[in-house]
Design an enzyme around this catalytic site. Sequence first.
Site, mmCIF file in Angstrom:
data_model
loop_
_atom_site.group_PDB
_atom_site.id
_atom_site.type_symbol
_atom_site.label_atom_id
_atom_site.label_comp_id
_atom_site.label_asym_id
_atom_site.label_seq_id
_atom_site.Cartn_x
_atom_site.Cartn_y
_atom_site.Cartn_z
ATOM 1 N N ASN A 112 -2.803 -6.042 -6.380
ATOM 2 C CA ASN A 112 -3.609 -6.123 -5.172
ATOM 3 C C ASN A 112 -2.706 -6.721 -4.080
ATOM 4 O OD1 ASN A 112 -5.236 -7.117 -3.068
ATOM 5 N ND2 ASN A 112 -6.987 -7.298 -4.463
ATOM 6 N N PHE A 121 0.858 -1.188 0.000
ATOM 7 C CA PHE A 121 0.000 0.000 0.000
ATOM 8 C C PHE A 121 0.902 1.249 0.000
ATOM 9 C CE2 PHE A 121 -1.995 -3.472 2.295
ATOM 10 C CZ PHE A 121 -3.190 -3.633 1.627
ATOM 11 N N CYS A 130 -5.363 3.070 9.929
ATOM 12 C CA CYS A 130 -5.873 4.431 10.090
ATOM 13 C C CYS A 130 -7.384 4.415 10.303
ATOM 14 C CB CYS A 130 -5.482 5.308 8.910
ATOM 15 S SG CYS A 130 -5.998 4.657 7.333
ATOM 16 N N ASP A 145 1.268 -1.197 -4.885
ATOM 17 C CA ASP A 145 0.010 -0.461 -4.760
ATOM 18 C C ASP A 145 -0.885 -0.862 -5.936
ATOM 19 O OD1 ASP A 145 -0.773 2.213 -2.950
ATOM 20 O OD2 ASP A 145 -1.953 1.992 -4.787
ATOM 21 N N SER A 146 -2.197 -0.773 -5.705
ATOM 22 C CA SER A 146 -3.117 -1.144 -6.784
ATOM 23 C C SER A 146 -3.363 0.034 -7.735
ATOM 24 C CB SER A 146 -4.444 -1.631 -6.193
ATOM 25 O OG SER A 146 -4.972 -0.636 -5.351
HETATM 26 N N1 SAH Z 1 1.706 4.167 2.758
HETATM 27 C C1 SAH Z 1 1.262 5.305 1.971
HETATM 28 C C2 SAH Z 1 -0.204 5.615 2.137
HETATM 29 C C3 SAH Z 1 -1.123 4.480 1.798
HETATM 30 S S1 SAH Z 1 -2.739 5.013 1.394
HETATM 31 C C4 SAH Z 1 2.103 6.525 2.348
HETATM 32 O O1 SAH Z 1 2.660 6.545 3.435
HETATM 33 O O2 SAH Z 1 2.182 7.447 1.562
HETATM 34 C C5 SAH Z 1 -3.466 3.527 0.891
HETATM 35 C C6 SAH Z 1 -3.034 3.053 -0.479
HETATM 36 O O3 SAH Z 1 -3.553 1.738 -0.637
HETATM 37 C C7 SAH Z 1 -3.565 3.843 -1.670
HETATM 38 O O4 SAH Z 1 -2.479 4.281 -2.451
HETATM 39 C C8 SAH Z 1 -4.410 2.817 -2.471
HETATM 40 O O5 SAH Z 1 -4.226 2.952 -3.870
HETATM 41 C C9 SAH Z 1 -3.837 1.514 -1.995
HETATM 42 N N2 SAH Z 1 -4.696 0.334 -2.062
HETATM 43 C C10 SAH Z 1 -5.995 0.208 -1.680
HETATM 44 N N3 SAH Z 1 -6.399 -1.080 -1.778
HETATM 45 C C11 SAH Z 1 -5.319 -1.794 -2.202
HETATM 46 C C12 SAH Z 1 -5.083 -3.177 -2.466
HETATM 47 N N4 SAH Z 1 -6.046 -4.087 -2.284
HETATM 48 N N5 SAH Z 1 -3.857 -3.550 -2.876
HETATM 49 C C13 SAH Z 1 -2.866 -2.641 -3.036
HETATM 50 N N6 SAH Z 1 -3.030 -1.321 -2.787
HETATM 51 C C14 SAH Z 1 -4.243 -0.900 -2.391
#
Ligand code: SAH
Length: 399
Positions: free
Chosen positions: A281, A229, A342, A250-251
């Site tokens: 994912n 993520f 969060c 990230d997705s």
């Molecule tokens: N760690 C990041 C913030 C994450 S925000 C930082 O510190 O900047 C959450 C992220 O999760 C988003 O970018 C969203 O695109 C991603 N996301 C949501 N569902 C997901 C999934 N199933 N697999 C991968 N990424 C995902």
Amino acid sequence: MVSPTPVITVNRRGAARLRGGHLWVYRSDLVQNVDVPRGTLVQVHDERGRKLGSAFYSDASQIAIRMLTGEEITEERLPSLLRERIASAVQFRQQIAGDTDSYRVIFSEADLLPGLIVDKYNDVLSMQGLTQAFDRDDLRQIVIEALAEHFPTCGLVERVEPHIRELEQLPERQSQLVRGERSSTVLTMNGVRFHFDGLGGQKTGAFLDQRENYAAAARYAHGEALDCFSYQGGFALHLARMCEHVTGVDSSRPALEIAEQNEQLNHAAHRCGEIEWIEANAFDLLKDYASAGRQYDTIVLDPPAFAKTKRAVATALRGYKELNLRALKMLRPGGVLVTCSCSFHVSEAEFLEMLGSAAADAGRRVWILEKRGQAQDHPILLNVPETAYLKCIIVKLMN
Ligand code: SAH
């Protein structure tokens, strides 16, 4: 002639909530059907007529009342009160925000400015009014002028979240530059640089609330790292300073494109491990990697809020457990997991219990190195639990 400030009566439950230090009264705890203009200042009384203070009223949100002060004030006093609150919010940030040109300047309820968020990204400020009151032209002007005084060289962008405007039944408005010329910039936190664009088609920015956790993660990071993520690379870029190789997952392709641009920004400045960005994912990827026997020395999990409501908590905890179980299984001895949530609705105790159960299922013994939360520029107002939402637990797999 000054028109009298309307009075709103709250029931026993509402009054008890306010006396307990909270700032909100729900619509179901108002005594009478009120006919008060939206976004106005009201005096709040209990059923015996005792004064509880002054608040902003919303005629749309379930949160009908957000307290501003325990004193009874009039609209005439409002501008100076807001200016004082803004000044002390700014002063506190200047005191605590080190090693960064970017921080949250105003955090709504926590700064006793309920409904107002202001973030500073280097020389661009981004302001968001979340309520009918902070959508009023006169109050917006006061905020804009106060910010201009405190940050004379910064551009100011007003950022609009359409779903929040819908909740408050506010007319549509576009995000716009309201002062200065800059709406995009490059910001630096902990010596790591990020693109910020407050108005561009592809919104960019950084998660300011994780700033101190990025630095904490970098203190323990080593070897091969996996950042799930990853968004625009907040953790990955910090890890890259300490690790030989980082995989950011990230997705969202657009988010990873910015992550790559951020990587370029930092490459020249300091030694960086190699970063590989994967669009996937994270649930599927962790499952595949775990069954393929892949191992890492450092793993970060920072998913979006899984529990948006109280009812979603059980499902959210299952999601967190799946991720954490797989991550723990993939850690090498001595490896470090930085795991975040969060979701306000998932408490730290529930999150730790989930993590404990994941460790037990994975057959792993871990130390808790740090129990962390949101950065200090997002202070937690005691008695308003909603101001505390971020959990960041750092654990180490024992050898
Ligand atoms: N760690 C990041 C913030 C994450 S925000 C930082 O510190 O900047 C959450 C992220 O999760 C988003 O970018 C969203 O695109 C991603 N996301 C949501 N569902 C997901 C999934 N199933 N697999 C991968 N990424 C995902």
